[in-house]
Design a protein around this motif. Structure first.
Motif, PDB file in Angstrom:
ATOM      1  N   PHE A  51       5.508   1.314  -8.037  1.00 57.07           N
ATOM      2  CA  PHE A  51       5.590   0.448  -6.861  1.00 57.07           C
ATOM      3  C   PHE A  51       4.245   0.331  -6.162  1.00 57.07           C
ATOM      4  O   PHE A  51       4.023  -0.578  -5.380  1.00 57.07           O
ATOM      5  CB  PHE A  51       6.670   0.935  -5.885  1.00 57.07           C
ATOM      6  CG  PHE A  51       6.251   2.111  -5.036  1.00 57.07           C
ATOM      7  CD1 PHE A  51       5.821   1.920  -3.725  1.00 57.07           C
ATOM      8  CD2 PHE A  51       6.282   3.406  -5.538  1.00 57.07           C
ATOM      9  CE1 PHE A  51       5.436   2.995  -2.943  1.00 57.07           C
ATOM     10  CE2 PHE A  51       5.898   4.476  -4.760  1.00 57.07           C
ATOM     11  CZ  PHE A  51       5.473   4.277  -3.457  1.00 57.07           C
ATOM     12  N   ARG A  52       3.326   1.250  -6.458  1.00 57.89           N
ATOM     13  CA  ARG A  52       1.991   1.229  -5.839  1.00 57.89           C
ATOM     14  C   ARG A  52       1.075   0.323  -6.660  1.00 57.89           C
ATOM     15  O   ARG A  52       0.946   0.504  -7.862  1.00 57.89           O
ATOM     16  CB  ARG A  52       1.393   2.638  -5.776  1.00 57.89           C
ATOM     17  CG  ARG A  52       2.203   3.590  -4.917  1.00 57.89           C
ATOM     18  CD  ARG A  52       1.741   5.018  -5.077  1.00 57.89           C
ATOM     19  NE  ARG A  52       2.009   5.486  -6.442  1.00 57.89           N
ATOM     20  CZ  ARG A  52       1.700   6.685  -6.904  1.00 57.89           C
ATOM     21  NH1 ARG A  52       1.099   7.552  -6.122  1.00 57.89           N
ATOM     22  NH2 ARG A  52       1.985   7.032  -8.134  1.00 57.89           N
ATOM     23  N   MET A 109      -7.658 -10.901  -3.193  1.00 60.78           N
ATOM     24  CA  MET A 109      -7.156 -10.658  -4.547  1.00 60.78           C
ATOM     25  C   MET A 109      -5.723 -10.169  -4.455  1.00 60.78           C
ATOM     26  O   MET A 109      -5.304  -9.564  -3.473  1.00 60.78           O
ATOM     27  CB  MET A 109      -8.014  -9.632  -5.284  1.00 60.78           C
ATOM     28  CG  MET A 109      -7.922  -8.222  -4.751  1.00 60.78           C
ATOM     29  SD  MET A 109      -8.881  -7.074  -5.773  1.00 60.78           S
ATOM     30  CE  MET A 109      -8.825  -5.614  -4.756  1.00 60.78           C
ATOM     31  N   LYS A 110      -4.997 -10.467  -5.504  1.00 60.45           N
ATOM     32  CA  LYS A 110      -3.627  -9.949  -5.652  1.00 60.45           C
ATOM     33  C   LYS A 110      -3.729  -8.719  -6.538  1.00 60.45           C
ATOM     34  O   LYS A 110      -4.367  -8.745  -7.590  1.00 60.45           O
ATOM     35  CB  LYS A 110      -2.730 -10.989  -6.315  1.00 60.45           C
ATOM     36  CG  LYS A 110      -1.333 -10.482  -6.615  1.00 60.45           C
ATOM     37  CD  LYS A 110      -0.529 -11.549  -7.338  1.00 60.45           C
ATOM     38  CE  LYS A 110       0.845 -11.036  -7.731  1.00 60.45           C
ATOM     39  NZ  LYS A 110       1.592 -12.039  -8.495  1.00 60.45           N
ATOM     40  N   ARG A 111      -3.097  -7.631  -6.073  1.00 55.78           N
ATOM     41  CA  ARG A 111      -3.012  -6.428  -6.894  1.00 55.78           C
ATOM     42  C   ARG A 111      -1.561  -6.277  -7.323  1.00 55.78           C
ATOM     43  O   ARG A 111      -0.657  -6.349  -6.492  1.00 55.78           O
ATOM     44  CB  ARG A 111      -3.488  -5.201  -6.116  1.00 55.78           C
ATOM     45  CG  ARG A 111      -4.940  -5.302  -5.712  1.00 55.78           C
ATOM     46  CD  ARG A 111      -5.435  -4.092  -4.982  1.00 55.78           C
ATOM     47  NE  ARG A 111      -4.706  -3.915  -3.733  1.00 55.78           N
ATOM     48  CZ  ARG A 111      -5.063  -3.066  -2.782  1.00 55.78           C
ATOM     49  NH1 ARG A 111      -6.113  -2.293  -2.938  1.00 55.78           N
ATOM     50  NH2 ARG A 111      -4.369  -2.967  -1.681  1.00 55.78           N
ATOM     51  N   GLY A 128      -3.311   2.175 -12.112  1.00 61.12           N
ATOM     52  CA  GLY A 128      -2.993   1.335 -13.260  1.00 61.12           C
ATOM     53  C   GLY A 128      -2.654  -0.099 -12.898  1.00 61.12           C
ATOM     54  O   GLY A 128      -2.274  -0.892 -13.769  1.00 61.12           O
ATOM     55  N   GLY A 129      -2.794  -0.464 -11.629  1.00 61.74           N
ATOM     56  CA  GLY A 129      -2.539  -1.842 -11.214  1.00 61.74           C
ATOM     57  C   GLY A 129      -3.623  -2.777 -11.721  1.00 61.74           C
ATOM     58  O   GLY A 129      -4.694  -2.347 -12.153  1.00 61.74           O
ATOM     59  N   GLU A 173      -4.329  10.611   5.224  1.00 59.05           N
ATOM     60  CA  GLU A 173      -5.602  10.965   4.615  1.00 59.05           C
ATOM     61  C   GLU A 173      -5.668  10.572   3.145  1.00 59.05           C
ATOM     62  O   GLU A 173      -6.685  10.775   2.501  1.00 59.05           O
ATOM     63  CB  GLU A 173      -5.869  12.480   4.731  1.00 59.05           C
ATOM     64  CG  GLU A 173      -6.083  12.960   6.152  1.00 59.05           C
ATOM     65  CD  GLU A 173      -4.782  13.197   6.915  1.00 59.05           C
ATOM     66  OE1 GLU A 173      -3.713  13.351   6.275  1.00 59.05           O
ATOM     67  OE2 GLU A 173      -4.822  13.217   8.149  1.00 59.05           O
ATOM     68  N   GLY A 174      -4.624  10.008   2.601  1.00 60.69           N
ATOM     69  CA  GLY A 174      -4.594   9.667   1.184  1.00 60.69           C
ATOM     70  C   GLY A 174      -5.417   8.438   0.872  1.00 60.69           C
ATOM     71  O   GLY A 174      -5.641   7.583   1.715  1.00 60.69           O
ATOM     72  N   THR A 175      -5.889   8.366  -0.372  1.00 64.34           N
ATOM     73  CA  THR A 175      -6.589   7.185  -0.860  1.00 64.34           C
ATOM     74  C   THR A 175      -6.113   6.894  -2.269  1.00 64.34           C
ATOM     75  O   THR A 175      -5.558   7.766  -2.949  1.00 64.34           O
ATOM     76  CB  THR A 175      -8.124   7.387  -0.900  1.00 64.34           C
ATOM     77  OG1 THR A 175      -8.425   8.482  -1.775  1.00 64.34           O
ATOM     78  CG2 THR A 175      -8.698   7.653   0.476  1.00 64.34           C
ATOM     79  N   GLN A 176      -6.304   5.657  -2.700  1.00 61.15           N
ATOM     80  CA  GLN A 176      -6.022   5.242  -4.070  1.00 61.15           C
ATOM     81  C   GLN A 176      -4.574   5.503  -4.471  1.00 61.15           C
ATOM     82  O   GLN A 176      -4.268   5.762  -5.630  1.00 61.15           O
ATOM     83  CB  GLN A 176      -6.989   5.927  -5.037  1.00 61.15           C
ATOM     84  CG  GLN A 176      -8.432   5.634  -4.707  1.00 61.15           C
ATOM     85  CD  GLN A 176      -9.414   6.448  -5.531  1.00 61.15           C
ATOM     86  OE1 GLN A 176      -9.042   7.412  -6.194  1.00 61.15           O
ATOM     87  NE2 GLN A 176     -10.658   6.057  -5.484  1.00 61.15           N
ATOM     88  N   GLY A 177      -3.657   5.448  -3.502  1.00 58.92           N
ATOM     89  CA  GLY A 177      -2.242   5.616  -3.795  1.00 58.92           C
ATOM     90  C   GLY A 177      -1.774   7.052  -3.860  1.00 58.92           C
ATOM     91  O   GLY A 177      -0.591   7.318  -4.068  1.00 58.92           O
TER      92      GLY A 177
END
Length: 174
Positions: free
Chosen positions: A82-83, A73-75, A89-90, A16-20
């Motif tokens: 590591f996320r 896109m590359k993130r 902050g990526g 259920e997680g989002t945005q890391g």
């Protein structure tokens, strides 16, 4: 689960997680067992993934509409992280994907029955690895990175494929 991904290090994710949020890198089997037990004790739905060290904190978001990758896109994760999530902050930049990455993204979206999807891949020593197939991917990051109007492309796809063809009214006889 730990054995299935060849042991630590490994990644444990809340479904259920989002945005890391809810994504943990367990560096030892003991740490992995503790995190899994904690999440299971909270009755959380989790997934365990192999950690791809050679990706070096980078992933590729392929945006699939229909049977085509319309943008990628590359993130890149922030230092010490590591996320690669932009909310963590990526950074994002345009990337050229390989034919194998393109094919993998399209097949992943189709396997999930999705006509619009964000497919996240990692570049591993054994080819592209699917990290996640997102049925409701955010648009802001990929639109900013690529300069493409992804929302407009989705609308065009829906108009082309979901609207019944209009028939001309029958001609009056006589």
């Amino acid at each position: 689960m730990i054995t299935m991904v060849k042991g630590a290090p490994l990644v444990i994710k809340l479904l259920e997680g989002t945005q890391g949020i809810g994504v943990v890198l367990a560096e030892t089997n003991q740490a992995a067992e503790s995190v899994i037990q904690a999440f299971m004790g909270m009755k959380a739905n989790i997934m365990v993934q192999e950690y791809i060290k050679e990706a070096r904190g980078a992933d590729i978001r392929c945006f699939v509409i229909g049977d085509k990758v319309v943008a990628s896109m590359k993130r890149q994760a922030a230092d010490g992280e590591f996320r690669s999530n932009l909310h963590r902050g990526g950074t994002a930049s345009v990337i050229r994907i390989t034919p194998e990455e393109r094919s993998t993204a399209i097949r992943a979206a189709k396997a999930m029955g999705l006509r619009v999807a964000g497919v996240d891949l990692l570049r591993s020593n054994h080819g592209p690895v699917i990290m996640e197939v997102n049925s409701s991917p955010g648009l802001q990051g990929i639109e900013n990175a690529t300069g493409k109007d992804i929302a407009g492309m989705i609308i065009e796809h829906i108009e082309r494929n979901a609207m019944p063809a209009r028939k001309a009214p029958p001609k009056p006889k006589g």
